[in-house]
Design an enzyme around this catalytic site. Structure first.
Site, mmCIF file in Angstrom:
data_model
loop_
_atom_site.group_PDB
_atom_site.id
_atom_site.type_symbol
_atom_site.label_atom_id
_atom_site.label_comp_id
_atom_site.label_asym_id
_atom_site.label_seq_id
_atom_site.Cartn_x
_atom_site.Cartn_y
_atom_site.Cartn_z
ATOM 1 N N GLU A 92 3.796 -2.537 -0.339
ATOM 2 C CA GLU A 92 4.611 -1.321 -0.343
ATOM 3 C C GLU A 92 3.832 -0.124 0.196
ATOM 4 O O GLU A 92 2.778 0.214 -0.349
ATOM 5 C CB GLU A 92 5.066 -0.993 -1.771
ATOM 6 C CG GLU A 92 5.890 0.286 -1.865
ATOM 7 C CD GLU A 92 6.199 0.683 -3.300
ATOM 8 O OE1 GLU A 92 7.170 1.443 -3.500
ATOM 9 O OE2 GLU A 92 5.468 0.255 -4.213
ATOM 10 N N GLU A 130 13.860 3.181 -9.344
ATOM 11 C CA GLU A 130 12.531 3.569 -9.807
ATOM 12 C C GLU A 130 12.430 5.091 -9.796
ATOM 13 O O GLU A 130 11.807 5.687 -8.923
ATOM 14 C CB GLU A 130 11.443 2.939 -8.933
ATOM 15 C CG GLU A 130 10.056 3.090 -9.542
ATOM 16 C CD GLU A 130 8.951 2.561 -8.646
ATOM 17 O OE1 GLU A 130 8.015 1.932 -9.168
ATOM 18 O OE2 GLU A 130 9.015 2.774 -7.414
#
Length: 278
Positions: free
Chosen positions: A143, A246
């Protein structure tokens, strides 16, 4: 329609961790993700997943000493044994939780370290980990994380992540595309989705509002518009992953997560209404 997963590290903070699974299920989530499960026995988490009909979508491999500021070990020379132990532990949890995705954090680049050496270390570590993960059908995700929230993080931009995936050349290594980080570092989020989802290299999406990292219904990103883009791409290229929520609820009081999910309820009502009319 995007499948939304509740990030239990950020949502439902008023509950103890193991009680957040029930809260997420009550609010209509079918999947959950979180940072790290290792403070709880895997069977205890598996019991909560089964009891509430939830899919374990994603969690992170051990990041090193989180309290001391470490954010992954993959690019750090001299930490190979610890990295390998962490991957083995993550795969044990993935097996017991039925989880198909594990995020492997890259790490903070040490001051003065040669970029080439960190790159070589990172690629070698991910190739080793990918081979171990492939044996049990687990995908490893990398990521890009923005340099404002995590200064010095080794992987910060989409092009770098996609180039790494191609260089690692393992079918089970993909990009975790967090639209919050993307907006901060690069912008042009919808075009990035249109460019990258059809490649098959994106294994998971995450979303939060920018710049405060609250619900995705305020700020620089338009959640409903982006969800429509994801729907369009799912239909055209077959992308069928999850969208991890998130974010930090703007309302931090008890029940704040649930109240803040008005954005998701509105979206689902619109989509369900559209489906009923077709």
């Amino acid at each position: 329609m995007p499948r939304f997963a509740a990030n239990l590290s950020m949502l439902y903070a008023e509950h103890d961790f193991l009680d957040r699974f029930a809260a997420a299920a009550r609010d209509g989530f079918a999947g959950v993700e979180y940072l790290f499960p290792y403070a709880w026995p895997a069977p205890a988490i598996a019991e909560r997943l089964a009891a509430h009909g939830l899919t374990q979508v994603l969690f992170n491999a051990p990041p090193g000493d989180w309290a001391a500021g470490e954010r992954g070990l993959a690019c750090l020379p001299g930490r190979e044994a610890e990295f390998q132990h962490g991957i083995e532990l993550a795969l044990q949890y993935a097996r017991q939780l039925g989880c198909e995705r594990v995020h492997v954090m890259a790490g903070i680049a040490p001051a003065g370290a040669a970029r080439e050496a960190l790159h070589e270390c990172y690629v070698q570590r991910l190739r080793w980990a990918a081979q171990r993960a492939a044996a049990q059908g687990v995908r490893l995700l990398i990521e890009p994380i923005n340099g404002r929230d995590m200064p010095g993080y080794f992987v910060q931009r989409q092009a770098q992540a996609h180039a790494l995936v191609q260089e690692i050349a393992a079918a089970n290594v993909q990009v975790q595309l967090d639209l919050y980080h993307l907006q901060i570092m690069e912008g042009d989020v919808a075009m990035a989705l249109r460019r990258d989802l059809p490649t098959g290299r994106v294994g998971h999406l995450q979303i939060a509002g920018v710049p405060e990292r609250g619900e995705p219904d305020q700020g620089e990103l338009s959640g409903p518009y982006l969800f429509g883009v994801i729907d369009e791409l799912a239909a055209s290229c077959g992308w069928g992953g999850w969208v991890g929520c998130e974010y930090r609820p703007r309302d931090a009081s008890a029940g704040g997560t649930t109240r803040g999910l008005a954005w998701m309820r509105r979206w689902l009502e619109v989509k369900n209404g559209s489906s009923a009319r077709q």
